[in-house]
Design a protein around this motif. Structure first.
Motif, PDB file in Angstrom:
ATOM      1  N   LEU A  87      24.386  70.908 -39.730  1.00  0.00           N
ATOM      2  CA  LEU A  87      25.094  71.936 -40.382  1.00  0.00           C
ATOM      3  C   LEU A  87      26.478  72.296 -39.893  1.00  0.00           C
ATOM      4  N   ARG A  88      26.813  71.774 -38.794  1.00  0.00           N
ATOM      5  CA  ARG A  88      28.190  71.753 -38.474  1.00  0.00           C
ATOM      6  C   ARG A  88      29.082  70.783 -39.565  1.00  0.00           C
ATOM      7  N   ASP A  89      28.402  69.451 -39.892  1.00  0.00           N
ATOM      8  CA  ASP A  89      29.345  68.974 -40.675  1.00  0.00           C
ATOM      9  C   ASP A  89      29.537  69.453 -42.025  1.00  0.00           C
ATOM     10  N   LYS A  90      28.562  70.024 -42.682  1.00  0.00           N
ATOM     11  CA  LYS A  90      28.554  70.789 -43.605  1.00  0.00           C
ATOM     12  C   LYS A  90      29.317  71.941 -43.657  1.00  0.00           C
ATOM     13  N   ALA A  91      29.488  72.857 -42.596  1.00  0.00           N
ATOM     14  CA  ALA A  91      30.351  73.874 -42.507  1.00  0.00           C
ATOM     15  C   ALA A  91      31.777  73.397 -42.401  1.00  0.00           C
ATOM     16  N   ASP A  92      31.879  72.373 -41.742  1.00  0.00           N
ATOM     17  CA  ASP A  92      33.527  71.664 -41.616  1.00  0.00           C
ATOM     18  C   ASP A  92      34.017  71.101 -42.722  1.00  0.00           C
ATOM     19  N   TYR A  93      32.956  70.431 -43.368  1.00  0.00           N
ATOM     20  CA  TYR A  93      33.530  69.571 -44.649  1.00  0.00           C
ATOM     21  C   TYR A  93      33.094  69.869 -46.183  1.00  0.00           C
ATOM     22  N   ASP A  94      32.126  70.655 -46.149  1.00  0.00           N
ATOM     23  CA  ASP A  94      31.570  71.045 -47.463  1.00  0.00           C
ATOM     24  C   ASP A  94      32.379  72.414 -48.091  1.00  0.00           C
ATOM     25  N   VAL A  95      32.299  72.676 -49.279  1.00  0.00           N
ATOM     26  CA  VAL A  95      32.989  74.169 -49.444  1.00  0.00           C
ATOM     27  C   VAL A  95      31.707  74.895 -49.831  1.00  0.00           C
ATOM     28  N   ILE A  96      30.923  74.330 -50.331  1.00  0.00           N
ATOM     29  CA  ILE A  96      29.433  75.200 -50.824  1.00  0.00           C
ATOM     30  C   ILE A  96      28.194  74.358 -50.116  1.00  0.00           C
ATOM     31  N   PHE A  97      27.649  75.162 -49.401  1.00  0.00           N
ATOM     32  CA  PHE A  97      26.194  74.567 -48.869  1.00  0.00           C
ATOM     33  C   PHE A  97      25.186  75.882 -48.444  1.00  0.00           C
TER      34      PHE A  97
END
Length: 97
Positions: A87-97
């Motif tokens: 979740l942290r990786d997605k929040a930090d690096y993705d623009v949509i999740f």
């Protein structure tokens, strides 16, 4: 035990940042702070129990090795760390999740 105290204080500070992020509806930051608060609390536990502190990936593996496989922690709680890491990786690096 001073090192345990320092890691625990880091956990508490990060948890406070999590609460502020939630109040401000900053969900990406909240995901980041939630993961890091758990990471710091886990690191404090590792130091207290005499386990080596290492990388984030190593921490996930060590939770399984030292706590889940020994029955000190449920598999569900062990998976939580991995889920929060993702979740942290997605929040930090993705623009949509």
């Amino acid at each position: 035990m001073d090192l345990v105290k320092l890691y625990w204080e880091k956990y508490e500070d990060t948890w406070t940042e999590l609460e502020l992020s939630i109040k401000a509806a900053k969900w990406n930051m909240a995901a980041n702070r939630l993961y890091y608060s758990l990471f710091h609390a886990t690191t404090a536990l590792f130091v207290k129990d005499g386990h080596k502190v290492g990388t984030h990936r190593g921490t996930k593996a060590a939770i399984g090795e030292h706590y889940v496989l020994t029955g000190k922690m449920s598999a569900e709680h062990g998976r939580l760390f991995a889920q929060l890491s993702s979740l942290r990786d997605k929040a930090d690096y993705d623009v949509i999740f």
